[in-house]
Scaffold this motif. Structure first.
Motif, PDB file in Angstrom:
ATOM      1  N   PRO A 130      43.170  31.099  35.489  1.00 15.16           N
ATOM      2  CA  PRO A 130      42.986  29.772  36.046  1.00 15.16           C
ATOM      3  C   PRO A 130      42.860  28.785  34.875  1.00 15.16           C
TER       4      PRO A 130
ATOM      5  N   THR B  23      44.393  32.613  43.117  1.00 19.46           N
ATOM      6  CA  THR B  23      45.350  33.214  42.257  1.00 19.46           C
ATOM      7  C   THR B  23      46.531  32.426  41.830  1.00 19.46           C
TER       8      THR B  23
ATOM      9  N   ASN C 280      42.010  36.020  38.097  1.00 24.82           N
ATOM     10  CA  ASN C 280      41.435  34.760  38.894  1.00 24.82           C
ATOM     11  C   ASN C 280      40.113  34.716  38.664  1.00 24.82           C
TER      12      ASN C 280
END
Length: 191
Positions: free
Chosen positions: A19, A8, A51
Motif C-alpha cells: 500500500p 490489497t 497489504n
C-alpha cells in the motif's frame, strides 16, 4: 479476536504491491512509476499479500498515541478493524485537538460561573468510560471521550465554564485518556 485488515493491490502482471507504494491518481491507482495498479479485496493483513502497514511508519509520521487511538476507537476487539489512511488522519486531528486545550487553558480567564451542569455531564461521562474499560469495551470508552471533548470545547467556546472547572476537566480528561494515549495524557498533566 478480530483481525486488522487492509485493501490489497496488484500490478498489471499479477504481483502484489504494498500500500505504501500505491497512490490514487484521479479515479485509479498507480505505483511510483505511474503504472496502473488494480485494487483488490480488503483482507487481513499478511506479508504474502503485501497489504501490511509498518507500525514504525505510522509512529514516525503521527506518533504512537495516534496509532493506539485509531486501533481502539474504530471497532470492538472481536470485530475486524479496517486500516485506513483516513482513519489515522482523523485520529491525528483529534489528538491535536486535545493538545489545543492546553493552549486554550493558558489564555482562558473566566471565573465565578455556575457551571455545575457541565461538570455533572463530565462526571457522568467519566463513570461511563470507567464502566466500559472494565467491560473491555474500549471503542465505547473512546466514543464517550469524544463526547467529553465536544462538551468541553463547546463550554469553552460559549464561555459556560470557569477557569477552575476548566482545570478540573482537563485533569480528569488526562486521567481517562491515560489507558488509551499515555503520552498525550502526560503532556496534559505536565502543563
Amino acid at each position: 479476536q478480530g483481525m486488522v485488515t487492509h485493501q490489497t493491490f496488484k500490478s498489471s502482471n499479477g504481483n502484489w504491491v504494498e500500500p505504501k507504494d500505491v497512490r490514487k491518481k484521479d479515479n485509479y491507482f498507480v505505483d511510483g512509476n505511474n503504472n496502473m495498479i488494480e485494487p483488490g479485496k480488503i483482507e487481513k493483513m499478511s506479508k504474502s499479500k503485501k497489504n501490511v502497514v509498518d507500525p514504525n511508519d505510522i509512529i514516525n509520521l503521527y506518533g504512537a498515541d495516534t496509532a493506539r487511538w485509531f486501533m481502539l476507537s474504530d471497532s470492538p476487539p472481536e470485530r475486524d478493524l479496517q486500516w485506513t489512511d483516513t482513519g489515522i488522519a482523523s485520529s491525528f486531528k483529534f489528538i491535536n485537538k486535545i493538545y489545543e486545550f492546553v493552549d486554550k487553558f493558558k489564555k482562558y480567564s473566566f471565573t465565578g460561573l455556575d457551571d455545575s451542569e457541565v461538570l455533572e455531564d463530565f462526571k457522568n461521562i467519566i463513570n461511563q468510560v470507567s464502566k466500559n474499560i472494565e467491560a473491555f469495551q474500549f471503542n465505547k470508552s473512546v466514543a464517550k471521550i469524544y463526547e467529553y471533548v465536544n462538551i468541553l470545547n463547546e463550554a469553552i467556546t460559549k464561555k459556560k465554564i470557569s477557569k477552575e472547572s476548566f482545570n478540573w476537566s482537563l485533569n480528569k480528561l488526562a486521567i481517562i485518556l491515560q489507558p488509551f494515549v499515555p503520552h498525550i495524557s502526560e503532556e496534559i498533566w505536565s502543563s
